[in-house]
Design a protein around this motif. Structure first.
Motif, PDB file in Angstrom:
ATOM      1  N   THR A  88       0.803  -0.653  -0.228  1.00 33.01           N
ATOM      2  CA  THR A  88      -0.207   0.536  -0.260  1.00 33.01           C
ATOM      3  C   THR A  88       0.719   1.229   0.237  1.00 33.01           C
ATOM      4  OG1 THR A  88      -2.068  -1.444   1.335  1.00 33.01           O
ATOM      5  CG2 THR A  88      -1.591   1.292   0.507  1.00 33.01           C
ATOM      6  N   PRO A 110      -7.479   3.008   1.384  1.00 31.05           N
ATOM      7  CA  PRO A 110      -7.725   1.704   1.845  1.00 31.05           C
ATOM      8  C   PRO A 110      -7.479   0.200   1.123  1.00 31.05           C
ATOM      9  CG  PRO A 110      -9.529   1.434   1.360  1.00 31.05           C
ATOM     10  CD  PRO A 110      -9.031   3.530   0.559  1.00 31.05           C
ATOM     11  N   ARG A 111      -6.773  -0.329   2.340  1.00 33.76           N
ATOM     12  CA  ARG A 111      -5.410  -1.890   1.507  1.00 33.76           C
ATOM     13  C   ARG A 111      -6.670  -2.311   1.560  1.00 33.76           C
ATOM     14  NH1 ARG A 111      -1.010   0.173   4.939  1.00 33.76           N
ATOM     15  NH2 ARG A 111      -2.995   0.201   6.559  1.00 33.76           N
ATOM     16  N   ILE A 112      -8.196  -2.936   1.973  1.00 34.57           N
ATOM     17  CA  ILE A 112      -9.305  -3.697   1.790  1.00 34.57           C
ATOM     18  C   ILE A 112     -10.208  -2.741   1.084  1.00 34.57           C
ATOM     19  CG2 ILE A 112     -10.314  -6.033   2.649  1.00 34.57           C
ATOM     20  CD1 ILE A 112      -7.881  -5.962   4.377  1.00 34.57           C
ATOM     21  N   SER A 113     -11.111  -3.655   0.197  1.00 36.52           N
ATOM     22  CA  SER A 113     -12.653  -2.917   0.034  1.00 36.52           C
ATOM     23  C   SER A 113     -13.482  -4.059  -0.127  1.00 36.52           C
ATOM     24  CB  SER A 113     -13.075  -2.971  -1.291  1.00 36.52           C
ATOM     25  OG  SER A 113     -11.616  -1.163  -1.275  1.00 36.52           O
ATOM     26  N   PHE A 123     -10.650  -0.172   6.747  1.00 38.60           N
ATOM     27  CA  PHE A 123     -11.303  -0.866   5.134  1.00 38.60           C
ATOM     28  C   PHE A 123     -12.772   0.416   4.889  1.00 38.60           C
ATOM     29  CE2 PHE A 123     -15.588  -2.322   6.597  1.00 38.60           C
ATOM     30  CZ  PHE A 123     -15.851  -1.931   7.552  1.00 38.60           C
ATOM     31  N   GLU A 124     -12.909  -0.281   3.463  1.00 40.17           N
ATOM     32  CA  GLU A 124     -13.657   0.294   3.353  1.00 40.17           C
ATOM     33  C   GLU A 124     -14.877  -0.545   2.837  1.00 40.17           C
ATOM     34  OE1 GLU A 124     -13.659   2.698  -1.541  1.00 40.17           O
ATOM     35  OE2 GLU A 124     -12.911   0.662  -1.435  1.00 40.17           O
ATOM     36  N   GLY A 139      -9.834  -0.618  -2.768  1.00 41.28           N
ATOM     37  CA  GLY A 139      -8.728  -1.139  -2.326  1.00 41.28           C
ATOM     38  C   GLY A 139      -8.276  -1.964  -3.509  1.00 41.28           C
ATOM     39  N   GLU A 140      -6.970  -2.249  -2.586  1.00 39.44           N
ATOM     40  CA  GLU A 140      -5.983  -3.687  -3.301  1.00 39.44           C
ATOM     41  C   GLU A 140      -6.020  -4.905  -2.994  1.00 39.44           C
ATOM     42  OE1 GLU A 140      -2.583  -3.339  -5.651  1.00 39.44           O
ATOM     43  OE2 GLU A 140      -2.521  -1.528  -3.951  1.00 39.44           O
ATOM     44  N   ARG A 182      -7.066  -7.192  -6.548  1.00 41.62           N
ATOM     45  CA  ARG A 182      -7.536  -5.348  -6.901  1.00 41.62           C
ATOM     46  C   ARG A 182      -8.234  -5.666  -8.747  1.00 41.62           C
ATOM     47  NH1 ARG A 182      -8.143  -0.555  -6.380  1.00 41.62           N
ATOM     48  NH2 ARG A 182      -7.952   1.328  -8.588  1.00 41.62           N
TER      49      ARG A 182
END
Ligand code: UDP
Ligand code: MG
Length: 328
Positions: free
Chosen positions: A13, A21-24, A54-55, A105-106, A180
């Motif tokens: 990230t 955010p890294r995680i969605s 997180f998103e 996110g990634e 992603r």
């Protein structure tokens, strides 16, 4: 979350995505007003334990109950929530599709809103991704659904695995983890959400699975009736045609066409020789007509294949590959 993966997520990230955010987490929902608050609570808890921001993207697929008010309320109280509301019910695939497009996110997690999927599985899914997969699909090994659903579903999964050659057990699990790239590339429309692992596999992504905990539906009712199976199979045909054979329709139709043509020709040539030798009269040999039938079907199939080739000619000029890396 194990330190290794947490570290891995962090290093990626900071290098590539700054403060995003890294995680969605993408959740499609249709009339799930009672479930959503509980779902959000358990998501909060899981990510708190992981020490990850997180998103959350909540897609209201045209709910007619109070779902949207619940979403508005959550949105007001939490910064990490995006809410998208469809004008009417467009289906789970459409909901996932917009969620995928919006995800920053990634890594992307999808799960159902009805509390049947357990957020506690998220760290495990991300961990499994890290073991060199691009998509990890949940496998509800022990399912808490009525038998009218579990038995056809087993059959359906078996046939799909055989026809597509992807060795997983549960194609349509709502709980999945993606890199992603996967969600940005695959095109989930119609009711193709059932076949996301197939779409990803054909694009060259590495698809794995992981056993996950499943729960009975707590509130509300299922949104898919018996028609799901019939539609599921029609979609399977679509997917086979559009992924495997779209660029070579003649290979599909031509093979069967030639086989049929040859069978018919063999039958009729044999009969004609016998007739020439005076051993038989064709007027009382129905087999002669059967031979004709095979020949006609064969010619038809070959022609359909050729037509397909003409129609999909343009398709071949468009992108039909998927790039994993590009070092310049
Ligand atoms: N869903 C949706 N749009 C629809 C149908 C379902 O967004 O048209 C959502 C639903 O709210 C749930 C998820 O998709 O979050 C899975 O639906 P459901 O639980 O009814 O499916 P089942 O578990 O019976 O397969
Ligand atoms: Mg459900």
């Amino acid at each position: 979350m194990p330190a290794a993966i947490s570290q891995h997520l962090k290093s990626r990230t900071t290098r590539t995505r700054g403060a995003l955010p890294r995680i969605s987490v993408v959740v499609p929902l249709y009339n799930e007003e009672e479930s959503v608050p509980e779902l959000f609570e358990s998501l909060q808890q899981v990510f708190k334990q992981m020490g990850e921001p997180f998103e959350l993207i909540l897609v209201d697929d045209g709910s007619t109950d109070g779902s949207f008010r619940v979403l508005e309320d959550l949105h007001r109280r939490h910064k990490n929530i995006k809410v998208i509301r469809f004008r009417r019910n467009f289906g789970k695939s459409a909901a996932l599709s917009i969620g995928f497009a919006e995800a920053a996110g990634e890594f992307v997690i999808t799960l159902d809103a009805d509390l049947q999927d357990d957020p506690a599985e998220i760290p495990g899914l991300l961990q499994a991704l890290n073991d060199s997969y691009d998509l990890i699909s949940g496998w509800k090994r022990k399912r808490y659904d009525p038998i009218s659903k579990t038995i056809p579903s087993r059959f359906f999964n078996f046939v799909t695995a055989k026809l597509t050659g992807i060795p997983i057990h549960d194609f349509n699990c709502g709980l999945k983890a993606y890199r992603r790239e996967v969600v940005k590339e695959i095109n989930v429309y119609g009711e193709l959400h059932r076949y996301i692992p197939v779409l990803a596999h054909w694009a060259g992504y590495r698809v794995g699975e992981k056993v996950v905990q499943h729960h009975p539906r707590k509130y509300g009712r299922t949104k898919f009736g018996i028609s799901r199976f019939l539609r599921g199979f029609l979609d399977l045909m679509t997917i086979l045609f559009t992924t495997r054979y779209i660029r070579r329709p003649l290979h599909l139709f031509g093979v069967w066409g030639i086989i049929s043509f040859l069978i018919g020709a063999a039958i009729d040539i044999t009969l004609s020789i016998e007739w020439l030798l005076g051993r038989t009269s064709l007027s009382n040999r129905p087999l002669f007509l059967v031979g004709f039938l095979f020949i006609i079907i064969g010619v038809q199939f070959i022609s359909i294949g050729l037509l397909g080739e003409m129609i999909t000619r343009q398709e071949r000029d468009t992108q039909h590959y998927s790039i994993r890396e590009y070092l310049k």
